[in-house]
Design an enzyme around this catalytic site. Structure first.
Site, PDB file in Angstrom:
ATOM      1  N   LYS A 271     -35.681  -4.790   7.872  1.00 36.53           N
ATOM      2  CA  LYS A 271     -36.160  -3.429   7.582  1.00 36.53           C
ATOM      3  C   LYS A 271     -35.697  -2.457   8.662  1.00 36.53           C
ATOM      4  O   LYS A 271     -35.941  -2.665   9.845  1.00 36.53           O
ATOM      5  CB  LYS A 271     -37.693  -3.418   7.504  1.00 36.53           C
ATOM      6  CG  LYS A 271     -38.321  -2.020   7.481  1.00 36.53           C
ATOM      7  CD  LYS A 271     -39.844  -2.055   7.393  1.00 36.53           C
ATOM      8  CE  LYS A 271     -40.455  -0.671   7.582  1.00 36.53           C
ATOM      9  NZ  LYS A 271     -41.924  -0.660   7.482  1.00 36.53           N
ATOM     10  N   ASP A 276     -40.960   6.220  10.780  1.00 33.89           N
ATOM     11  CA  ASP A 276     -41.896   6.128   9.657  1.00 33.89           C
ATOM     12  C   ASP A 276     -43.044   7.110   9.850  1.00 33.89           C
ATOM     13  O   ASP A 276     -44.020   6.814  10.528  1.00 33.89           O
ATOM     14  CB  ASP A 276     -42.429   4.695   9.551  1.00 33.89           C
ATOM     15  CG  ASP A 276     -43.362   4.523   8.347  1.00 33.89           C
ATOM     16  OD1 ASP A 276     -43.382   5.425   7.482  1.00 33.89           O
ATOM     17  OD2 ASP A 276     -44.043   3.483   8.281  1.00 33.89           O
ATOM     18  N   LYS A 283     -48.933   9.705   7.944  1.00 37.69           N
ATOM     19  CA  LYS A 283     -49.771   8.967   8.902  1.00 37.69           C
ATOM     20  C   LYS A 283     -50.513   9.962   9.789  1.00 37.69           C
ATOM     21  O   LYS A 283     -49.941  10.990  10.157  1.00 37.69           O
ATOM     22  CB  LYS A 283     -48.897   8.095   9.811  1.00 37.69           C
ATOM     23  CG  LYS A 283     -48.350   6.841   9.174  1.00 37.69           C
ATOM     24  CD  LYS A 283     -47.545   6.058  10.209  1.00 37.69           C
ATOM     25  CE  LYS A 283     -46.830   4.865   9.581  1.00 37.69           C
ATOM     26  NZ  LYS A 283     -47.735   3.812   9.130  1.00 37.69           N
ATOM     27  N   ASP A 294     -39.931   1.141  13.873  1.00 40.44           N
ATOM     28  CA  ASP A 294     -39.991   0.620  12.508  1.00 40.44           C
ATOM     29  C   ASP A 294     -38.639   0.135  11.972  1.00 40.44           C
ATOM     30  O   ASP A 294     -38.531  -0.276  10.822  1.00 40.44           O
ATOM     31  CB  ASP A 294     -40.594   1.688  11.579  1.00 40.44           C
ATOM     32  CG  ASP A 294     -41.443   1.081  10.485  1.00 40.44           C
ATOM     33  OD1 ASP A 294     -41.831  -0.093  10.610  1.00 40.44           O
ATOM     34  OD2 ASP A 294     -41.698   1.781   9.483  1.00 40.44           O
ATOM     35  N   ASP A 353     -46.456   5.401   2.266  1.00 43.02           N
ATOM     36  CA  ASP A 353     -46.361   4.755   3.578  1.00 43.02           C
ATOM     37  C   ASP A 353     -46.082   3.249   3.444  1.00 43.02           C
ATOM     38  O   ASP A 353     -45.825   2.571   4.429  1.00 43.02           O
ATOM     39  CB  ASP A 353     -47.658   4.997   4.367  1.00 43.02           C
ATOM     40  CG  ASP A 353     -47.492   4.732   5.853  1.00 43.02           C
ATOM     41  OD1 ASP A 353     -46.332   4.555   6.298  1.00 43.02           O
ATOM     42  OD2 ASP A 353     -48.512   4.699   6.563  1.00 43.02           O
ATOM     43  N   GLU A 355     -43.400   1.891   2.493  1.00 41.12           N
ATOM     44  CA  GLU A 355     -41.997   2.145   2.155  1.00 41.12           C
ATOM     45  C   GLU A 355     -41.087   0.974   2.503  1.00 41.12           C
ATOM     46  O   GLU A 355     -40.053   0.780   1.877  1.00 41.12           O
ATOM     47  CB  GLU A 355     -41.507   3.411   2.873  1.00 41.12           C
ATOM     48  CG  GLU A 355     -41.049   3.212   4.335  1.00 41.12           C
ATOM     49  CD  GLU A 355     -42.139   2.743   5.278  1.00 41.12           C
ATOM     50  OE1 GLU A 355     -43.320   2.940   4.944  1.00 41.12           O
ATOM     51  OE2 GLU A 355     -41.842   2.144   6.325  1.00 41.12           O
ATOM     52  N   ARG A 357     -41.306  -2.207   2.047  1.00 43.51           N
ATOM     53  CA  ARG A 357     -41.107  -3.167   0.958  1.00 43.51           C
ATOM     54  C   ARG A 357     -40.173  -2.619  -0.122  1.00 43.51           C
ATOM     55  O   ARG A 357     -39.522  -3.371  -0.826  1.00 43.51           O
ATOM     56  CB  ARG A 357     -42.469  -3.581   0.378  1.00 43.51           C
ATOM     57  CG  ARG A 357     -43.264  -2.453  -0.200  1.00 43.51           C
ATOM     58  CD  ARG A 357     -44.734  -2.792  -0.386  1.00 43.51           C
ATOM     59  NE  ARG A 357     -45.489  -2.746   0.875  1.00 43.51           N
ATOM     60  CZ  ARG A 357     -46.779  -3.057   0.990  1.00 43.51           C
ATOM     61  NH1 ARG A 357     -47.467  -3.456  -0.064  1.00 43.51           N
ATOM     62  NH2 ARG A 357     -47.380  -2.984   2.151  1.00 43.51           N
TER      63      ARG A 357
HETATM   64  N1  BES Z   1     -44.479   0.716   9.488  1.00 42.64           N
HETATM   65  C1  BES Z   1     -45.742   0.467   8.905  1.00 42.64           C
HETATM   66  C2  BES Z   1     -46.396  -0.831   9.418  1.00 42.64           C
HETATM   67  C3  BES Z   1     -46.819  -0.832  10.862  1.00 42.64           C
HETATM   68  C4  BES Z   1     -48.061  -0.351  11.225  1.00 42.64           C
HETATM   69  C5  BES Z   1     -45.999  -1.374  11.822  1.00 42.64           C
HETATM   70  C6  BES Z   1     -48.456  -0.390  12.558  1.00 42.64           C
HETATM   71  C7  BES Z   1     -46.387  -1.397  13.145  1.00 42.64           C
HETATM   72  C8  BES Z   1     -47.607  -0.925  13.526  1.00 42.64           C
HETATM   73  C9  BES Z   1     -45.623   0.363   7.396  1.00 42.64           C
HETATM   74  O1  BES Z   1     -44.580   1.051   6.820  1.00 42.64           O
HETATM   75  C10 BES Z   1     -46.884   0.902   6.831  1.00 42.64           C
HETATM   76  O2  BES Z   1     -47.142   2.040   7.061  1.00 42.64           O
HETATM   77  N2  BES Z   1     -47.632   0.062   6.143  1.00 42.64           N
HETATM   78  C11 BES Z   1     -48.880   0.461   5.583  1.00 42.64           C
HETATM   79  C12 BES Z   1     -49.003  -0.165   4.231  1.00 42.64           C
HETATM   80  C13 BES Z   1     -50.201   0.285   3.449  1.00 42.64           C
HETATM   81  C14 BES Z   1     -50.061   1.726   3.069  1.00 42.64           C
HETATM   82  C15 BES Z   1     -50.344  -0.580   2.234  1.00 42.64           C
HETATM   83  C16 BES Z   1     -49.991  -0.047   6.500  1.00 42.64           C
HETATM   84  O3  BES Z   1     -49.873  -1.147   7.034  1.00 42.64           O
HETATM   85  O4  BES Z   1     -50.950   0.677   6.705  1.00 42.64           O
HETATM   86 ZN    ZN Z   2     -42.846   1.579   7.890  1.00 37.05          ZN
HETATM   87 MG    MG Z   3     -44.977   3.144   6.119  1.00 45.10          MG
END
Ligand code: BES
Ligand code: ZN
Ligand code: MG
Length: 509
Positions: A271, A276, A283, A294, A353, A355, A357
């Site tokens: 990825k 992000d 966020k 990210d 968010d 994204e 996947r």
């Molecule tokens: N990049 C984030 C995951 C992340 C969070 C990595 C904190 C490192 C530290 C990812 O893209 C994300 O935002 N995931 C969301 C998914 C949710 C909306 C289902 C998450 O984990 O909150």
């Molecule tokens: Zn992300």
């Molecule tokens: Mg995200």
């Protein structure tokens, strides 16, 4: 800069400024009794009393420096604790790596420019000596890394020469260990550099250029394409994230082809979200901080390819990284949009968010369709839930293939790039069902377990290949308690991937 060599002489016959010794808890050298006796004889006959007085017991994290005189010049004796040895090899090896980290940091701090490191004896930590040497080399390089690119007053970079005293085992293949260790350590540091670089510098375009550069340098094929080609390929996931940003997304493919006929192929998919923000599902500020990391999955894949290009194993490896910025704008993907991926499946966007996947889905399809690999490993800072589950110390491992899973975990514990399994169980499958599309891009809230539901989402894009997913949301950056990593990017995945590839059984297809 740290230059590491194998020393063929006894430690006291080298003309250096420092000696490094590793001590078990209870003050006993690991193996090498004669070294200890030599120090007592030549420098401090009451060494154990001195340790006792200063409460240095050889515990993990402890270190103690004594200055002595040798041939009229000063010499620093650096003693570092490795804790207890009770045949819990994986834990003890990690403790040892941290002791090596502590030593290298001490050399830097004390400006000791050349030192001999007394390599512990055969079979300590369950490794034969050349393998232990390989670990020392990798760890020393990791300990030396600092991200100083944007510091105006850089501390002067001292050049350290580290000589490894391996005893009188010259017949063993130390040269290969040294070389591989250097390649892996440097590659991991390269991944850390790519991740530590801020998003205003490390855009999809510049990260793509870094990939091209590294491919050129190591004689690897590299293809980089943008939105236009992605559209032709029907990469609706990649394009939906790419849409919101002013920076054009890039899709990078790096190939290593082994000379061996009919070699198996391993695909690595990483990825690469260079920043992000969350997109329209923006966020909150505190969570956005750190989102330059990210793209750490992509960094791990690109850096692994550079190591593979140098080591040249008898396995084909293809590294695939979709690179985008996830931003809110008038062109962003909206909630409840329905997108279509490269394999024809559709997903409803319930949160922009989630994204990672989406871009990985197309990359997994691409890997399977064009390379028909024997194994696909993907790596991503995918879910915040992973950070809650495993913190900064373990990467989450999710797979339906027990053989690959067991192998990855075993290799990870030896390499120090540690993974721990979470269940990719059928119970979670329904979490990503959707009323209006084939799947939804987030798990239903009542299922919780965001790391597992994200992996179930991804499983829709691997049809028939052995596949494992690694979530490095926690391990991509570190807290200072791992001495050889410190704070900032860790290069998670590089040490694991290289060892997995080198250990891949070439006769098994
Ligand atoms: N990049 C984030 C995951 C992340 C969070 C990595 C904190 C490192 C530290 C990812 O893209 C994300 O935002 N995931 C969301 C998914 C949710 C909306 C289902 C998450 O984990 O909150
Ligand atoms: Zn992300
Ligand atoms: Mg995200």
């Amino acid at each position: 800069m740290i230059d590491i060599q194998i020393s063929e002489k006894k430690f006291w016959d080298n003309n250096v400024e420092g000696y490094i010794f590793f001590l078990k808890e209870g003050i006993e050298l690991v193996g090498k009794k004669e070294d200890f006796e030599k120090v007592e004889k030549d420098f401090y006959s009451n060494l154990k009393e001195i340790f006792k007085k200063h409460k240095f017991e050889g515990k993990i994290g402890q270190s103690f420096v004594l200055t002595a005189t040798k041939d009229k010049s000063l010499i620093q004796l650096v003693f570092v604790g490795i804790g207890k040895l009770k045949n819990r090899w994986n834990i003890e090896l990690e403790n040892f790596r941290r002791a090596v980290g502590t030593s290298v940091k001490l050399l830097k701090k004390l400006k000791i420019e050349n030192a001999v490191l007394s390599v512990p004896d055969e079979k300590s930590f369950g490794l034969i000596k050349p393998k232990l040497v390989r670990q020392i080399v990798i760890t020393s390089l990791l300990a030396e890394y600092e991200f100083t690119k944007f510091k105006s007053d850089k501390k002067e970079d001292i050049k350290i020469q580290l000589l490894m005293d391996v005893g009188s085992d010259e017949s063993q293949p130390f040269a290969i260990s040294l070389k591989e260790g250097q390649i892996i350590g440097n590659a991991t540091n390269f991944a850390r550099y790519l991740s530590d670089m801020p998003a205003n510098y490390m855009t999809p375009t510049s990260l793509g250029n870094e990939a091209k550069k590294i491919a050129d340098k190591n004689d690897l094929e590299c293809t980089v394409f943008g939105a236009e080609k992605a559209k032709e390929l029907g990469m609706g996931g990649f394009l939906s994230v790419d849409a919101g940003s002013e920076e054009e997304g890039k899709f990078v493919v790096i190939e290593y082809k082994s000379l061996k006929k009919d070699a198996p192929t391993i695909a690595l998919v990483g990825k690469g979200v260079t920043f992000d923000s969350g997109g329209l599902s923006l966020k909150p500020s505190a969570c956005m901080e750190g989102m330059k990391f990210d793209m750490s999955g992509a960094a791990a894949v690109i850096a692994t390819m550079s190591a593979i290009g140098q080591i040249k194993p008898q396995v084909n490896v293809v590294g695939i990284t979709p690179l985008v910025e996830n931003m809110p704008s008038g062109k962003s993907c909206k909630l409840n949009d329905i997108i279509t991926f490269m394999n024809g499946k559709t997903a409803e966007i319930k949160n922009t968010d989630a994204e990672g996947r989406l871009i990985l889905a197309d990359a997994l399809c691409y890997a399977e369709k064009f390379y028909k690999p024997d194994v696909i490993l993907d790596i991503a800072t995918l879910t915040g839930a992973c950070l809650s589950a495993l913190g900064h110390f373990f990467t989450a491992l999710l797979t339906k293939n027990e053989e690959i899973g067991t192998k990855l975990q075993a290799i990870s514990l030896v390499s120090g790039d540690r993974v721990w399994p979470l269940p990719l169980d059928d119970d979670f499958k329904k979490a990503v069902e959707s009323n209006v599309a084939d799947i939804s891009n987030i798990g239903l809230p009542e299922y919780k377990a965001g790391t597992i539901t994200a992996a179930w989402f991804l499983s829709n894009f691997v049809e028939k290949t052995k596949w494992a997913h690694l979530d490095i949301a926690g391990t991509a950056d570190s807290i200072p308690s791992i001495s050889y990593l410190g704070k900032g990017a860790t290069g998670a995945g590089v040490r694991l991937f290289v060892d997995f590839i080198l250990n891949y059984n070439i006769d098994k297809r």
